[in-house]
Design an enzyme around this catalytic site. Structure first.
Site, PDB file in Angstrom:
ATOM      1  N   LEU A  99       0.482  -1.229   0.119  1.00  0.00           N
ATOM      2  CA  LEU A  99      -0.188  -0.113  -0.045  1.00  0.00           C
ATOM      3  C   LEU A  99       0.788   1.333   0.007  1.00  0.00           C
ATOM      4  O   LEU A  99       0.288   2.379  -0.599  1.00  0.00           O
ATOM      5  CB  LEU A  99      -0.996  -0.146   1.268  1.00  0.00           C
ATOM      6  CG  LEU A  99      -1.803  -1.217   1.219  1.00  0.00           C
ATOM      7  CD1 LEU A  99      -2.669  -1.079   2.692  1.00  0.00           C
ATOM      8  CD2 LEU A  99      -3.016  -1.011   0.208  1.00  0.00           C
ATOM      9  N   GLY A 137       7.426   3.983   2.975  1.00  0.00           N
ATOM     10  CA  GLY A 137       8.310   5.156   3.796  1.00  0.00           C
ATOM     11  C   GLY A 137       9.622   4.914   4.040  1.00  0.00           C
ATOM     12  O   GLY A 137      10.239   3.894   3.812  1.00  0.00           O
ATOM     13  N   PHE A 153      10.759   4.461   6.973  1.00  0.00           N
ATOM     14  CA  PHE A 153      10.725   3.273   8.067  1.00  0.00           C
ATOM     15  C   PHE A 153      10.615   2.093   7.421  1.00  0.00           C
ATOM     16  O   PHE A 153      11.131   1.053   7.996  1.00  0.00           O
ATOM     17  CB  PHE A 153       9.846   3.630   9.084  1.00  0.00           C
ATOM     18  CG  PHE A 153       8.362   3.296   8.779  1.00  0.00           C
ATOM     19  CD1 PHE A 153       7.821   1.909   8.507  1.00  0.00           C
ATOM     20  CD2 PHE A 153       7.685   4.297   7.821  1.00  0.00           C
ATOM     21  CE1 PHE A 153       6.765   1.639   8.260  1.00  0.00           C
ATOM     22  CE2 PHE A 153       6.530   4.189   7.495  1.00  0.00           C
ATOM     23  CZ  PHE A 153       5.663   2.683   7.387  1.00  0.00           C
ATOM     24  N   GLY A 154      10.102   1.724   6.341  1.00  0.00           N
ATOM     25  CA  GLY A 154       9.512   0.384   5.984  1.00  0.00           C
ATOM     26  C   GLY A 154       8.469   0.569   4.815  1.00  0.00           C
ATOM     27  O   GLY A 154       8.373   1.407   4.088  1.00  0.00           O
ATOM     28  N   GLU A 155       7.513  -0.333   5.084  1.00  0.00           N
ATOM     29  CA  GLU A 155       6.294  -0.509   4.128  1.00  0.00           C
ATOM     30  C   GLU A 155       4.943  -1.103   5.002  1.00  0.00           C
ATOM     31  O   GLU A 155       5.432  -1.557   5.774  1.00  0.00           O
ATOM     32  CB  GLU A 155       6.760  -1.249   3.050  1.00  0.00           C
ATOM     33  CG  GLU A 155       6.891  -2.706   3.268  1.00  0.00           C
ATOM     34  CD  GLU A 155       7.154  -3.352   1.787  1.00  0.00           C
ATOM     35  OE1 GLU A 155       7.797  -2.831   1.085  1.00  0.00           O
ATOM     36  OE2 GLU A 155       7.120  -4.645   1.936  1.00  0.00           O
ATOM     37  N   ASP A 189       2.259  12.793  17.241  1.00  0.00           N
ATOM     38  CA  ASP A 189       2.452  12.965  15.656  1.00  0.00           C
ATOM     39  C   ASP A 189       1.049  13.171  15.117  1.00  0.00           C
ATOM     40  O   ASP A 189       0.833  12.169  14.189  1.00  0.00           O
ATOM     41  CB  ASP A 189       3.204  11.808  15.036  1.00  0.00           C
ATOM     42  CG  ASP A 189       3.611  12.155  13.603  1.00  0.00           C
ATOM     43  OD1 ASP A 189       3.730  13.280  13.287  1.00  0.00           O
ATOM     44  OD2 ASP A 189       4.117  11.195  12.910  1.00  0.00           O
TER      45      ASP A 189
END
Length: 616
Positions: A17, A20, A22-24, A136
């Site tokens: 989907l 980023g 950081f990862g996915e 955040d």
């Protein structure tokens, strides 16, 4: 189609989907239940080892919350292999930014903003009971659950940057919170508490109405400059205590100036940093009150004979702006708490009900309010404040509201409104006065401003009309928000939360006004007497993980160590009573879970908009 397996379940990966730093995030099919889920996938290395511990620790603290009533995402399970970590969550529809984008960033009506605000405030109040700061909050981290079946029902997601009061004594620079939604205490380097989330929510509310971020700073100087030009300078005692004040302010050379500090000019900042300040605002507001004049908000007040519906909508918008002003204060101790905000007349609809109960606008507002809170299989019940039993919102007395059946099918829940053309201000100085928020930013003396008091008198002498509510804000930015709808919003340089802890800033303790039980008879009395719930005791842990948002996929770390679940603080992953069932929470409400299909996962599943898209 790949498959991953935990100790208790098996997941078929349908599609990625989003990706980023950081990862996915991938959409997966859970074989045991047949439901679609969102799987957050991170590399298993030493850097992410600590980060994953922080998120798991926060999710563990939240395991006692009902995700449906607390409006937070439902966590299912965590597992890992030799190469990657996997966190499995319920699959939600899309975030608020993507919803705005689909609707061409049309302004959201105040009644729908209230519906979203109510739920996010409920989530923040529940998090405060657990002594958790989200840190955040932004449109990308507020997800619509199912816009077709439950319009504007939302959940708060992404606790990778969250922190526990008792553990986070210091904050590192650079930064927590995405820049557009960063509270003044973080910008200035002041002690902070859970009210940083209230500031972020106030910015989100304004953005939903404006169709554009309220303070879209390209850097921290621009961010502070925008706030000062709209809300005025912070009080001197704040700047005296702020460890980062010298980055944005300088001493006022005028001895008779009302404020010993003044904002550095753009030229000063450029000379010092070689960074050129930019203008990215769409509306240059001279006060927060001008929010209600944007996008036709002041039309009702200008009509000679406004109808009842227009009056109701205008009154609702005005009440919303009053709440935003209470949420966006320079000083955190003056900022409204989540529990007190839930009692504000805008959220409770108290004022709207008393003055406009017979209007169609009120009925639509009430229906939208109810549907967002409806949990399938349960009647909408008021949420009770932990400290005094006072309902956050009360719907029982409206159960027999007239015309609800006819209202149901007569109007869409989202009215796509195209922003009317803004009337540009010919002269920015037409309405300057001593009370104007932006006055004195550049160190003007008191004598320089005295003549501004004569503006209304001069207008009266010359016969010119002086508007009661002030001029509309100046329209400053003309291009499309995305410069092409196919482009995703990209984070400006330095806008993300960073986890390289340095330049420590002391964390303040729980707000003083939140320490006493609430016994007030009104929402304002409740706030002053401590409307916020007192945080529950949290077990002390030795480690506090950095933010999850700034993990770099390409970052290489020497001697990476694999994650050992038993190394988590409290060793909760290895406890016999902390099984998958203990952390997954109640089953998702809505469509019944689909069972395993012989030929693989079903098609046409609800899409999930990644909650890990870039920050502003």
């Amino acid at each position: 189609m790949s498959t991953i397996q935990s100790e208790t379940d098996c997941y078929d990966i349908i599609e990625v989907l989003g990706k980023g730093t950081f990862g996915e995030v991938a959409k997966g099919w859970r074989r045991s239940t047949g439901e679609m889920v969102a799987i957050k996938i991170l590399k298993n290395d030493a850097y992410r080892n600590r980060i994953i511990k922080n998120e798991l620790k926060l999710l563990h603290c939240m395991r006692g919350l009902d995700p449906e009533e607390a409006h937070v995402i439902r966590f299912l399970e965590f597992f890992h292999d030799a190469l990657k970590f996997y966190l499995v969550f319920e699959l939600l529809e899309q975030n608020l930014f993507e919803f705005q984008k689909e609707n061409n960033f049309a302004p959201l009506p105040a009644r729908h903003i209230r519906t979203v605000t109510l739920q996010v405030l409920t989530a923040l109040a529940r998090l405060k009971e657990l002594a958790i700061i989200h840190a955040d909050l932004k449109p990308e981290n507020i997800m619509l659950v199912d816009q077709t079946r439950c319009p504007f029902r939302v959940k708060v997601i992404d606790f990778g940057s969250a922190s526990i009061f008792s553990e986070v004594r210091y904050v590192k620079e650079p930064y927590i919170q995405s820049r557009f939604y960063r509270a003044p205490e973080i910008l200035l380097g002041l002690p902070f508490c859970e009210k940083v989330d209230v500031w972020s929510l106030g910015c989100v509310m304004a953005e939903l109405h404006l169709g554009w971020p309220l303070y879209p700073g390209n850097n921290e100087y621009d961010q502070v400059r925008y706030i000062c030009e709209t809300q005025g300078l912070p009080k001197p005692h704040l700047l005296h205590a702020a460890c980062k004040a010298h980055h944005f302010f300088k001493r006022n050379p005028h001895p008779d100036a009302a404020n010993p500090w003044q904002l550095k000019s753009s030229a000063d900042y450029l000379a010092e940093t070689k960074v050129r300040p930019l203008e990215r605002r769409k509306y240059m507001l001279k006060s927060l009150d001008q929010i209600e004049t944007v996008n036709g908000g002041s039309v009702a007040s200008r009509l000679t004979f406004p109808d009842r519906e227009a009056l109701a909508e205008h009154a609702d918008l005005k009440s919303m702006v009053e709440l935003i002003k209470r949420m966006l204060t320079w000083e955190s101790h003056e900022r409204i708490s989540p529990s007190a905000a839930l009692r504000h007349p805008f959220v409770s609809m108290q004022q709207l009900r008393s003055a406009h109960e017979t209007t169609h606008y009120y009925q639509l507002s009430l229906r939208s309010y109810r549907l967002s809170l409806q949990v399938e299989g349960k009647p909408p019940t008021p949420v009770v404040a932990a400290e005094d039993g006072t309902p956050y919102y009360c719907l029982a007395e409206e159960k027999e509201a007239a015309g609800m059946g006819s209202v149901a099918g007569s109007s869409p829940f989202f009215r796509e409104e195209k922003a009317p053309g803004m009337q540009r201000a010919i002269d920015q100085l037409d309405d300057l006065s001593l009370q104007e928020a932006g006055h004195g930013l550049w160190g003007e003396t008191c004598t320089n401003a005295v003549s501004d008091m004569m503006v209304p008198l001069k207008a009266a002498i010359t016969g010119h009309h002086v508007p009661d509510s002030g001029p509309e804000p100046i329209l400053a930015f003309y291009s499309s928000r995305l410069a092409g709808r196919h482009k995703a919003r990209k984070p400006p340089a330095g806008s993300k939360s960073d986890s390289n802890f340095s330049n420590l800033i002391r964390l303040s303790q729980v707000s003083p006004e939140d320490d006493r039980p609430c016994r007030g008879s009104s929402w304002e009395e409740g706030e002053h007497l401590g409307a916020s719930a007192e945080p529950l005791a949290i077990l002390q842990r030795d480690e506090d993980g950095p933010n999850i948002d700034n993990m770099t996929m390409e970052a290489e770390r020497p001697d990476p160590e694999l994650f050992d679940p038993s190394s988590c603080p409290g060793e909760w992953l290895s406890e016999p009573d902390c099984t998958l069932e203990s952390v997954r929470g109640p089953r998702a409400q809505g469509l019944p879970p689909r069972r395993s299909h012989q030929h693989g996962p079903p098609r046409g599943a609800t899409s999930f908009l990644q909650h890990v898209t870039g920050h502003h």
